[in-house]
Design a protein around this motif. Structure first.
Motif, mmCIF file in Angstrom:
data_model
loop_
_atom_site.group_PDB
_atom_site.id
_atom_site.type_symbol
_atom_site.label_atom_id
_atom_site.label_comp_id
_atom_site.label_asym_id
_atom_site.label_seq_id
_atom_site.Cartn_x
_atom_site.Cartn_y
_atom_site.Cartn_z
ATOM 1 N N ALA A 169 0.804 -1.218 0.000
ATOM 2 C CA ALA A 169 0.000 0.000 0.000
ATOM 3 C C ALA A 169 0.836 1.268 0.000
ATOM 4 O O ALA A 169 0.442 2.289 -0.566
ATOM 5 N N ASN A 170 2.011 1.215 0.631
ATOM 6 C CA ASN A 170 2.778 2.452 0.780
ATOM 7 C C ASN A 170 3.363 2.950 -0.536
ATOM 8 O O ASN A 170 3.827 4.085 -0.616
ATOM 9 N N ALA A 171 3.350 2.128 -1.561
ATOM 10 C CA ALA A 171 3.871 2.560 -2.866
ATOM 11 C C ALA A 171 2.765 3.160 -3.731
ATOM 12 O O ALA A 171 3.027 3.589 -4.853
ATOM 13 N N PHE A 172 1.548 3.218 -3.207
ATOM 14 C CA PHE A 172 0.391 3.644 -4.006
ATOM 15 C C PHE A 172 -0.168 4.978 -3.510
ATOM 16 O O PHE A 172 0.009 5.340 -2.347
ATOM 17 N N VAL A 173 -0.835 5.674 -4.403
ATOM 18 C CA VAL A 173 -1.711 6.773 -4.005
ATOM 19 C C VAL A 173 -3.103 6.490 -4.548
ATOM 20 O O VAL A 173 -3.259 5.814 -5.573
ATOM 21 N N ARG A 174 -4.123 6.994 -3.809
ATOM 22 C CA ARG A 174 -5.482 6.907 -4.329
ATOM 23 C C ARG A 174 -5.843 8.250 -4.924
ATOM 24 O O ARG A 174 -5.729 9.292 -4.264
ATOM 25 N N LEU A 175 -6.257 8.238 -6.186
ATOM 26 C CA LEU A 175 -6.656 9.462 -6.870
ATOM 27 C C LEU A 175 -8.144 9.374 -7.199
ATOM 28 O O LEU A 175 -8.563 8.502 -7.954
ATOM 29 N N ALA A 176 -8.938 10.274 -6.634
ATOM 30 C CA ALA A 176 -10.365 10.313 -6.970
ATOM 31 C C ALA A 176 -10.533 11.163 -8.223
ATOM 32 O O ALA A 176 -9.935 12.234 -8.335
ATOM 33 N N PHE A 177 -11.340 10.668 -9.152
ATOM 34 C CA PHE A 177 -11.597 11.472 -10.359
ATOM 35 C C PHE A 177 -13.002 12.059 -10.304
ATOM 36 O O PHE A 177 -13.884 11.719 -11.103
ATOM 37 N N THR A 178 -13.195 12.949 -9.337
ATOM 38 C CA THR A 178 -14.509 13.579 -9.161
ATOM 39 C C THR A 178 -14.474 15.084 -9.395
ATOM 40 O O THR A 178 -15.510 15.731 -9.356
ATOM 41 N N GLN A 179 -13.294 15.637 -9.613
ATOM 42 C CA GLN A 179 -13.203 17.058 -9.965
ATOM 43 C C GLN A 179 -13.490 17.226 -11.461
ATOM 44 O O GLN A 179 -13.430 16.248 -12.215
ATOM 45 N N PRO A 180 -13.769 18.447 -11.911
ATOM 46 C CA PRO A 180 -13.998 18.648 -13.351
ATOM 47 C C PRO A 180 -12.770 18.223 -14.169
ATOM 48 O O PRO A 180 -11.636 18.318 -13.692
ATOM 49 N N PRO A 181 -12.981 17.782 -15.413
ATOM 50 C CA PRO A 181 -11.883 17.265 -16.235
ATOM 51 C C PRO A 181 -10.687 18.205 -16.338
ATOM 52 O O PRO A 181 -9.534 17.743 -16.256
#
Lengths: 499, 499
Positions: B469-481
């Protein structure tokens, strides 16, 4: 593969089972069958865990105010259906079936009425109001109170506000500052899902399992339920006619409780206001014991039954005492369906509570918070006035009918609130209000037996059988006046139970 | 009179403090001052309790991706202001001031973004959507979806519905039966304040402190926070590319967890769907272990990124398995501000949960439940279609921009949901995503470092430093494009950190 029952050799007391049974008799059919059906359902939900010993037939019959034959027939039906088994000398037990950890939690019997669908003709157990017309109009037509640009800005946000909607925090801070005499800023306010969540969050955030918490006895049962679930050690301070501040200070000095929960105005269930000098003394005790949180539940503060100046919250008497905390709610003034309450306290406390609320639900419903903010800043005083007349008409109806039909009943004259704390006539200890409440239920009238509001009652082991609470019933005067009058007449027809 | 600090000789790890600091750097002023101010505030709220030893300067500097001088200057400022003291060989400690039991709770760092007001240019940390236009219209004009007679009947009730408004329970039961392929009746549904409360109530009602609970690793951080607060023993099952059912069965057989919490469709954070044969296997495991509750969190189920048949919930694969439970929410489809979620399970479980909810808040906001019921029965499929296009446009924008700007990043191609689980390039173990997230924050981009979604991370003691897990980031794609594209360019400008 079965889990060991949580209390393999334990039994449940007759009163505790009575609580869980709730309004078991409020349906059609013979009593023994209604009783067996309800016990079977409780076993099915693991509220009565596998292996639990049921009360002796005689004890349960007394608690339910029915004949012993009725209980015997119910137990026989359970045995016939494989839900229970009896052994000589070992009583009747729920058959091992399936148990869950939830079996060790137990809802306060007070909530039984809220949780079941059985309908009674006159529900005097729930101190809840219908929706004020100003509030209903705003809910139905939000544009009548909301600014369109602000409303559109809100629906463009993600909608998560663990502290509460900023506009509502501002409105509550102004309300406390201007109306309650308690200067507060928005960062000192947390919005909650009603007063119940306010109390529950305070306990979850500030009380560790096993820590002592002092409450008035009797007190609001929702606080007792949340305290018991949290594993707090509840200490009751007699408060039938108001708390003795010497006794309160003694408890705080001796037990160093994590929290003291008080309802200074208007006390639930007595309706009394804590005297000015007592309130001042409490504020001084709070200043002397900074590690104890003193919670003032103001839920009923704006519901006076008489004219007079508004009672200031405890926190207003100790502006520099960060362990004085206020809880508020609009449930009794506007509508319980809003589920809008708050906690006001130091910025540090509010930050901790917001983190607790994020884990509990990530914030309350957002859009309605905008509507409530507009109501608090707008027609609030109109609503207070309207509800005041509503409440006084109902109190007068109930009090008048009781005096006419039940002259032996006595109660402290309430200063406000929605309940009357009535002592049943009887011997030195008073009558047994639990049996009375069961008999009333079969007449279609729901009342709350006093033990459910007592800190000394914990279901399985009621140590307060001789405390005053068991001689009292709590009667909410929130039904229409004619329903209240009819209820009083029905209560008068019940033969007074004695111990 | 002072209480003993909860952990008088304890220290806090550099990563744990980093979580608590949240977006400390997102403000104006020199970094050392921002850091000192934030630490002082945490001490003031007792989130950093009195006596706590702060991390060594070097360790904190590494975790925050700042120079050691910055941390040294911050600690000096704290000493100057009397908030901290240092002793040779004993490090720097928070000065005893006042502590509370809340100090032993700790919010998951994931919620830091939700709880603070610091604004970042591009928030890719919160997987939250704005309000769908059909929903906003109904909130603004309730009469467009509500029957007037029913609406008036509702505001005449007391408004307390611990199980949920009957109309909404019916609408959710129909939704599950007709759309999700999960036959359910209203008595098998409990309405909650969003999916977070659904998870929290299940834990409060069904998990005792110390009991094991198995989760996918990584998983939804809100579940981890609720589990840690409840004192559960969290067991992670690696799930970066989906759960190995052999491993799951081994954990269940060995630990007999009270609960297994799974997100079969679409997993948060990976976006993957659990394969059909794995789901069938999980349903069989559940049937074999009736004392373990298997929770299927369907919050993201209706957010596919590709066309195809809807994934049925686990409970649909074991209709006679009462320990298969479903959690749902409209937060990601309609709007988070609704705070509407539910639990669907056996009637017995729902009865226990309703009693727990009564003690927590006596029910969610009532009037809005009528609006949501009308939306679920009305334009639901239109909203699903509209939101599907909304999500796909955003995923395409972010994925395209990352491929162009950061060709070394890799992620499992998500089947649905709102997040992308990206592995930073680096050595065998991958890069340190915690330091990367700190550097990103100073560029105005908020991302979630993978450890906050890992079961092996508990703040003070992160045992999973070498877990994936420590090598990852979570990116949410909920902002405008366009915001997502700009964020990718900013992330590309950050030098890749290495261990």
């Amino acid at each position: 593969m079965t889990t060991q029952p949580a209390w393999p050799s334990a039994g449940i007391g007759a009163l505790a089972l009575t609580d869980l049974l709730g309004r078991w008799a409020a349906a059609d059919g013979p009593l023994y069958r209604l009783l067996a059906t309800r016990i079977a359902r409780l076993a099915d939900t693991a509220e009565l865990p596998a292996g639990l010993r049921l009360p002796a037939e005689r004890d349960l019959a007394t608690a339910l105010s029915v004949s012993r034959n009725t209980v015997a027939a119910a137990y026989q039906l359970l045995r016939d259906e494989g839900m229970a088994e009896s052994r000589r000398g070992a009583g009747t037990r729920i058959v091992p079936h399936r148990t869950t950890p939830a079996a060790v939690h137990r809802a306060n019997g007070f909530f039984a009425g809220l949780l079941e669908e059985a309908v009674v003709e006159a529900d005097l157990s729930l101190a809840a109001v219908d929706c004020a017309p100003q509030v209903a109009a705003a809910l139905t037509n939000p544009d009548s109170v909301l600014d369109r640009a602000e409303r559109d800005a809100l629906t463009r946000t993600p909608g998560y506000f663990p502290h509460g909607l900023p506009d509502l925090r501002i409105a509550i801070a102004s309300h406390l500052t201007e109306r309650a005499g308690l200067p507060a800023g928005p960062s000192q306010v947390l919005v909650t899902t009603g007063g119940q969540q306010a109390v529950d969050l305070l306990i979850r955030s500030e009380v560790l399992p096993g820590q002592p918490v002092a409450v008035e006895d009797p007190t609001f049962p929702g606080a007792l339920d949340a305290l018991h679930r949290a594993g707090a050690r509840v200490i009751g301070i007699p408060a039938g006619e108001g708390v003795d501040p010497e006794r309160l200070e003694h408890v705080v000095r001796t037990h160093r409780p994590a929290m003291v929960y008080l309802i200074p105005a208007h006390h639930n269930p007595t309706g009394l206001v804590m005297a000015t000098q007592v309130r001042q003394r409490v504020a001084r005790i709070a200043a002397a014991y900074p590690d104890t949180l003193f919670v003032d539940d103001m839920t009923l503060a704006e519901l006076p039954l008489r004219d007079g100046p508004r009672v200031p919250p405890l926190a207003a008497l100790g502006p520099d005492v960060p362990n004085l905390v206020s809880v508020g709610s609009l449930s009794k003034l506007y509508w319980g369906g809003l589920r809008t309450g708050w906690i006001s306290g130091s910025g540090g406390l509010i930050a901790r509570l917001a983190a607790t609320k994020a884990a509990a639900d990530q914030g309350s419903t957002a859009f309605q918070q905008a509507i409530v903010a507009a109501l608090l800043s707008g027609p609030h005083e109109d609503i207070v006035k309207w509800r005041g007349e509503w409440v006084r008409a109902r109190y007068d109806a109930l009090a008048g009918a009781l005096r006419a039909s039940l002259p032996g009943w006595t109660w402290p004259e309430p200063d406000g609130g929605l309940c009357l704390w009535a002592r049943l006539p009887g011997e030195a200890d008073g009558a047994d209000s639990s049996a009375f409440a069961q008999a009333a239920l079969r007449q279609g009238v729901a009342v709350v037996p006093g033990r459910l509001l007592s800190a000394s009652y914990r279901g399985a082991s009621y140590e307060g059988a001789h405390s005053g609470a068991n001689a009292f019933v709590r009667l909410a005067f929130t039904q229409p006046p004619d329903v209240l009058r009819a209820a009083a007449r029905k209560l008068a027809a019940i033969p007074p139970p004695s111990r």
